[in-house]
Design a protein around this motif. Sequence first.
Motif, PDB file in Angstrom:
ATOM      1  N   LEU A 188       0.740  -1.216  -0.187  1.00 55.48           N
ATOM      2  CA  LEU A 188      -0.214   0.061  -0.026  1.00 55.48           C
ATOM      3  C   LEU A 188       0.833   1.166  -0.011  1.00 55.48           C
ATOM      4  CD1 LEU A 188      -2.937   1.165   0.178  1.00 55.48           C
ATOM      5  CD2 LEU A 188      -2.856   0.862   2.474  1.00 55.48           C
ATOM      6  N   ALA A 189       1.904   1.356   0.899  1.00 55.77           N
ATOM      7  CA  ALA A 189       2.783   2.460   0.974  1.00 55.77           C
ATOM      8  C   ALA A 189       3.557   2.788  -0.463  1.00 55.77           C
ATOM      9  CB  ALA A 189       3.716   2.325   1.889  1.00 55.77           C
ATOM     10  N   SER A 190       4.079   1.729  -1.273  1.00 59.97           N
ATOM     11  CA  SER A 190       4.803   1.790  -2.215  1.00 59.97           C
ATOM     12  C   SER A 190       3.854   2.104  -3.447  1.00 59.97           C
ATOM     13  CB  SER A 190       5.391   0.413  -2.804  1.00 59.97           C
ATOM     14  OG  SER A 190       4.453  -0.614  -2.899  1.00 59.97           O
ATOM     15  N   PHE A 191       2.430   1.423  -3.520  1.00 63.67           N
ATOM     16  CA  PHE A 191       1.477   2.056  -4.626  1.00 63.67           C
ATOM     17  C   PHE A 191       1.359   3.374  -4.517  1.00 63.67           C
ATOM     18  CE2 PHE A 191      -2.527   0.201  -6.698  1.00 63.67           C
ATOM     19  CZ  PHE A 191      -2.255   1.053  -7.786  1.00 63.67           C
ATOM     20  N   ALA A 192       1.082   3.759  -3.083  1.00 65.58           N
ATOM     21  CA  ALA A 192       0.716   5.355  -2.890  1.00 65.58           C
ATOM     22  C   ALA A 192       1.822   6.123  -3.332  1.00 65.58           C
ATOM     23  CB  ALA A 192       0.276   5.581  -1.422  1.00 65.58           C
ATOM     24  N   LEU A 193       3.191   5.952  -3.038  1.00 60.50           N
ATOM     25  CA  LEU A 193       4.122   6.620  -3.658  1.00 60.50           C
ATOM     26  C   LEU A 193       4.438   6.712  -5.130  1.00 60.50           C
ATOM     27  CD1 LEU A 193       6.537   8.184  -2.521  1.00 60.50           C
ATOM     28  CD2 LEU A 193       7.981   6.272  -2.176  1.00 60.50           C
ATOM     29  N   VAL A 194       4.070   5.726  -5.704  1.00 60.16           N
ATOM     30  CA  VAL A 194       4.318   5.750  -7.168  1.00 60.16           C
ATOM     31  C   VAL A 194       3.103   6.626  -7.675  1.00 60.16           C
ATOM     32  CG1 VAL A 194       4.013   4.199  -9.150  1.00 60.16           C
ATOM     33  CG2 VAL A 194       5.445   3.373  -7.355  1.00 60.16           C
ATOM     34  N   THR A 196       1.490   8.893  -6.466  1.00 63.89           N
ATOM     35  CA  THR A 196       1.947  10.400  -6.129  1.00 63.89           C
ATOM     36  C   THR A 196       2.886  10.966  -7.070  1.00 63.89           C
ATOM     37  OG1 THR A 196       1.251  10.126  -3.751  1.00 63.89           O
ATOM     38  CG2 THR A 196       2.647  12.112  -4.378  1.00 63.89           C
ATOM     39  N   LEU A 197       3.811  10.308  -7.180  1.00 64.62           N
ATOM     40  CA  LEU A 197       4.940  10.733  -8.258  1.00 64.62           C
ATOM     41  C   LEU A 197       4.307  10.718  -9.705  1.00 64.62           C
ATOM     42  CD1 LEU A 197       8.072   8.776  -6.998  1.00 64.62           C
ATOM     43  CD2 LEU A 197       7.559  11.127  -6.708  1.00 64.62           C
ATOM     44  N   ALA A 198       3.670   9.984 -10.156  1.00 70.16           N
ATOM     45  CA  ALA A 198       3.177   9.885 -11.422  1.00 70.16           C
ATOM     46  C   ALA A 198       2.246  10.794 -11.711  1.00 70.16           C
ATOM     47  CB  ALA A 198       2.533   8.353 -11.727  1.00 70.16           C
ATOM     48  N   ARG A 199       1.570  11.097 -10.446  1.00 76.44           N
ATOM     49  CA  ARG A 199       0.317  12.296 -10.953  1.00 76.44           C
ATOM     50  C   ARG A 199       0.936  13.599 -10.959  1.00 76.44           C
ATOM     51  NH1 ARG A 199      -4.813  11.732 -12.636  1.00 76.44           N
ATOM     52  NH2 ARG A 199      -5.462  13.427 -11.084  1.00 76.44           N
ATOM     53  N   ARG A 200       2.006  13.888 -10.645  1.00 78.27           N
ATOM     54  CA  ARG A 200       2.835  15.248 -10.643  1.00 78.27           C
ATOM     55  C   ARG A 200       2.592  15.851 -12.023  1.00 78.27           C
ATOM     56  NH1 ARG A 200       8.459  16.016  -7.978  1.00 78.27           N
ATOM     57  NH2 ARG A 200       7.607  18.276  -8.400  1.00 78.27           N
ATOM     58  N   LEU A 209       4.836   7.006 -15.530  1.00 80.44           N
ATOM     59  CA  LEU A 209       4.440   5.923 -14.831  1.00 80.44           C
ATOM     60  C   LEU A 209       5.220   4.803 -14.598  1.00 80.44           C
ATOM     61  CD1 LEU A 209       1.741   4.945 -12.981  1.00 80.44           C
ATOM     62  CD2 LEU A 209       0.945   3.785 -14.935  1.00 80.44           C
ATOM     63  N   VAL A 210       5.744   4.252 -15.730  1.00 76.20           N
ATOM     64  CA  VAL A 210       6.749   3.100 -15.666  1.00 76.20           C
ATOM     65  C   VAL A 210       8.020   3.517 -14.928  1.00 76.20           C
ATOM     66  CG1 VAL A 210       8.051   1.414 -17.122  1.00 76.20           C
ATOM     67  CG2 VAL A 210       5.819   2.233 -17.557  1.00 76.20           C
ATOM     68  N   LEU A 211       8.666   4.632 -15.427  1.00 77.07           N
ATOM     69  CA  LEU A 211       9.632   5.193 -14.553  1.00 77.07           C
ATOM     70  C   LEU A 211       9.758   5.382 -13.239  1.00 77.07           C
ATOM     71  CD1 LEU A 211      11.201   7.723 -17.224  1.00 77.07           C
ATOM     72  CD2 LEU A 211      11.825   5.206 -16.715  1.00 77.07           C
ATOM     73  N   ALA A 212       8.592   5.908 -12.931  1.00 75.39           N
ATOM     74  CA  ALA A 212       8.441   5.946 -11.338  1.00 75.39           C
ATOM     75  C   ALA A 212       8.244   4.563 -10.813  1.00 75.39           C
ATOM     76  CB  ALA A 212       6.882   6.816 -11.062  1.00 75.39           C
ATOM     77  N   GLY A 213       7.496   3.767 -11.236  1.00 75.14           N
ATOM     78  CA  GLY A 213       7.525   2.428 -10.731  1.00 75.14           C
ATOM     79  C   GLY A 213       8.753   1.431 -10.520  1.00 75.14           C
ATOM     80  N   VAL A 214       9.571   1.633 -11.644  1.00 75.49           N
ATOM     81  CA  VAL A 214      10.787   1.243 -11.810  1.00 75.49           C
ATOM     82  C   VAL A 214      11.572   1.890 -10.886  1.00 75.49           C
ATOM     83  CG1 VAL A 214      12.837   0.654 -12.916  1.00 75.49           C
ATOM     84  CG2 VAL A 214      10.526   0.225 -14.032  1.00 75.49           C
ATOM     85  N   GLY A 215      11.689   2.896 -10.509  1.00 77.69           N
ATOM     86  CA  GLY A 215      12.618   3.736  -9.754  1.00 77.69           C
ATOM     87  C   GLY A 215      12.224   3.465  -8.163  1.00 77.69           C
TER      88      GLY A 215
END
Length: 399
Positions: A188-194, A196-200, A209-215
Amino acid sequence: MASPGERQEAVEQPPEQAVEQAPKQVVEQAPEQSVGRAGGAEGRAVGQARTLWLALGLLVALLVALTAAVALGATDIAPAEVWSVVFRRLGGEPPRPGTDDLIVWQLRVPRALLAALVGAGLGLVGTATQALVRNPLADPYLLGISNGASLGAVAAIVLGAGIVAGAGGVFGLGGGVGLSLAAFAGALASFALVWTLARRGGGFAPLRLVLAGVGIGQFLAGFTSYLVLQAGDEQQTRGVLFWLMGSLGGATWGTLLLPAVTVPAGLLALQARARALNALTMGDETAASVGVDVVRLRRTLFVVTSLLTGVLVSVSGAVAFVGLMVPHLCRLIVGGDHRRLLPLAALTGALLLVVVDIVCRTAMDGQELPVGVVTAVLGAPVLLYVLDRRLGAGAGAGA
């Protein structure tokens, strides 16, 4: 196009009622199937009949695959003997002398059933995640959700949330509620972080989205590796590393309890929101205009997908790309209507992982391949193909 007054009235309706009254092209058709399909009641009837026959075919194929999974191994057992043992044990008979009862009932049947449950769960999570972010590249492994669940689980193991006694202890913890809760919190924490970053900046650009998830996934994987090195037990370290690559080798009847409850419950929860998922794939504004509470729906999807991912990772480790491949394969056959897509994704995922586990156990004499290695070999080309299509479509649109 609806007037402002009509739109406000639709928003104020209860979500279930509003979605039921929404235009068919919104709640019954997803973008992938809105073009080139038969229309009207006749087209829907044909689609439902085809889905029913496909589901029956998948059930038969899954039954055959489960039989093969129990029959094949270091010691092959005839399928007739497999079913004889299963029916005897289901009938309450005590185990008979010899090794067949032990191999079939205590070792292979739990493993085959666990493979089916994990595959079904990953198919559901991938389908729901792709609808949530409206992106065909979404996958719990690719977006770092599995890495977050792995970090939570490994932290629980290494830092003493359960009693670990070598690799067997690691696998034995797979059915524990505490381990699953730790994996759920990490997911849940990692999903929320990805998210947030992808929605910027607004929107969901596929590459961002892919880069945020991979990072985020690699960042969490680094912490996971550090915790593994702190374990201080070489056997435990090897067991955890093997488990993180995906393994069903620790399956027991006790391990089946949590996934046997959460996967069907997740299917029911998502199936109840299938129409809302159809609307969500058309965009937040469109979904809201037909009465879907987008914020509430998204929160529900966050919790359901994270809970499923946490439970699945806790019993099998991080199995890559199943959640990416299965929804794409099912959409090619039945389109994007989630009322049909969700159950077929569960069946297809179950069949895929059972077959993959058979390959992992029998491909190399005396050595078992991690399940995640085989699924990564299968899924990486699918990812590259989908990414190429997305980027090519974007370039074409820009031209």
